[in-house]
Design an enzyme around this catalytic site. Structure first.
Site, PDB file in Angstrom:
ATOM      1  N   ASP A 114       0.860  -1.191   0.000  1.00 49.79           N
ATOM      2  CA  ASP A 114       0.000   0.000   0.000  1.00 49.79           C
ATOM      3  C   ASP A 114       0.892   1.236   0.000  1.00 49.79           C
ATOM      4  O   ASP A 114       2.005   1.192   0.527  1.00 49.79           O
ATOM      5  CB  ASP A 114      -0.825   0.090   1.293  1.00 49.79           C
TER       6      ASP A 114
HETATM    7  N1  URA Z   1      -1.022  -5.876   4.049  1.00 50.76           N
HETATM    8  C1  URA Z   1      -1.449  -4.612   4.070  1.00 50.76           C
HETATM    9  O1  URA Z   1      -2.425  -4.304   4.718  1.00 50.76           O
HETATM   10  N2  URA Z   1      -0.787  -3.704   3.353  1.00 50.76           N
HETATM   11  C2  URA Z   1       0.306  -3.998   2.628  1.00 50.76           C
HETATM   12  O2  URA Z   1       0.882  -3.116   1.993  1.00 50.76           O
HETATM   13  C3  URA Z   1       0.736  -5.318   2.618  1.00 50.76           C
HETATM   14  C4  URA Z   1       0.044  -6.249   3.337  1.00 50.76           C
END
Ligand code: URA
Length: 249
Positions: A114
């Site tokens: 993310d």
């Molecule tokens: N889980 C999440 O919530 N975000 C990420 O970037 C990777 C795994």
């Protein structure tokens, strides 16, 4: 090129030590153990393993670990001009030829984090390895450290290991531990081998501990260590070999 020279050039061992590896039957070429000295191999095409780990001989292949900072998109370009991993590749002067899709093949990021998640993101131009690493049937273990609000109860690990029902299906962690706790907040470490979108954030939210900061610290045997945010480093042969092994190559 002679096998011992190829191994030495790939940084596996000195030529002398490579000869010992060969004599000990620890080296295979195209699936067959080679014990004779001086065997000639084509580094472009030969599939060489040492102790069962693939050794990449093709110098055009690039394997990088990035410590992605928060606020950067996991993409190589962005139509809206938001800061992305592709910008870091250019700013850091990382093999522009790869980024531009030159003769060596395009550099791409293996999966995503993310925008607000920090930590380990792999980049490569090795399509076979990269695509397998992203394929759900080979999901490699990934480790995340999350900062959450409040005191996490003792039975949280048990609960997360036994599985939680999210809106798109169940998820269970492989391991969970409390890393640290301070008044009003806790730091936890989760190990998962799946890559659904926002999975860690959704999981922790579901159990009542929304994530305030999230960092991916490992993918298989590749660790973030003390790599600084925004920096890239090349993976070593052991790390590359471990990734190959983890996807059955
Ligand atoms: N889980 C999440 O919530 N975000 C990420 O970037 C990777 C795994």
């Amino acid at each position: 090129m002679r096998l011992q020279k190829v191994l030495a050039q790939a940084g596996v061992a000195s030529r002398r030590a490579a000869e010992e590896l060969i004599a000990a039957g620890r080296v295979s070429v195209d699936g067959k153990v080679v014990r004779e000295m001086g065997r000639r191999v084509d580094p472009e095409t030969a599939v060489v393993h040492v102790d069962g780990s693939r050794i990449v001989l093709n110098e055009d292949l690039v394997y990088l670990a990035l410590n992605k900072p928060a606020g950067i998109l996991s993409s190589m370009s962005d139509d809206l001009g938001r800061r992305c991993v592709g910008d870091l590749v250019v700013e850091r002067g990382i093999v522009e030829e790869h980024f531009e899709g030159g003769s060596r093949g395009r550099l791409f990021h293996v999966g995503r984090l993310d925008a607000e998640t920090e930590g380990l993101l792999l980049l490569t131009n090795d399509g076979e390895l990269g695509h397998r690493l992203m394929h759900p049937s080979y999901e490699v273990e990934k480790v995340y450290v999350a900062e959450v609000q409040g005191q996490v109860p003792r039975d949280m690990g048990k609960r997360l290991r036994s599985g939680i029902e999210l809106e798109d299906g169940p998820v269970a962690v492989d391991a969970f531990r409390l890393v640290d706790s301070a008044p009003g907040k806790s730091m936890v470490e989760l190990t998962l081998h799946e890559g659904r979108k926002h999975v860690v954030r959704r999981l922790m939210e579901h159990v009542g501990f929304p994530v305030q900061r999230l960092v991916r610290t490992a993918i298989g045997e590749v660790r973030l260590g003390d790599q600084r945010p925004g920096r890239f480093r090349p993976l070593n042969q052991q790390e590359i070999g471990s990734l190959y092994r983890s996807v059955g190559l």
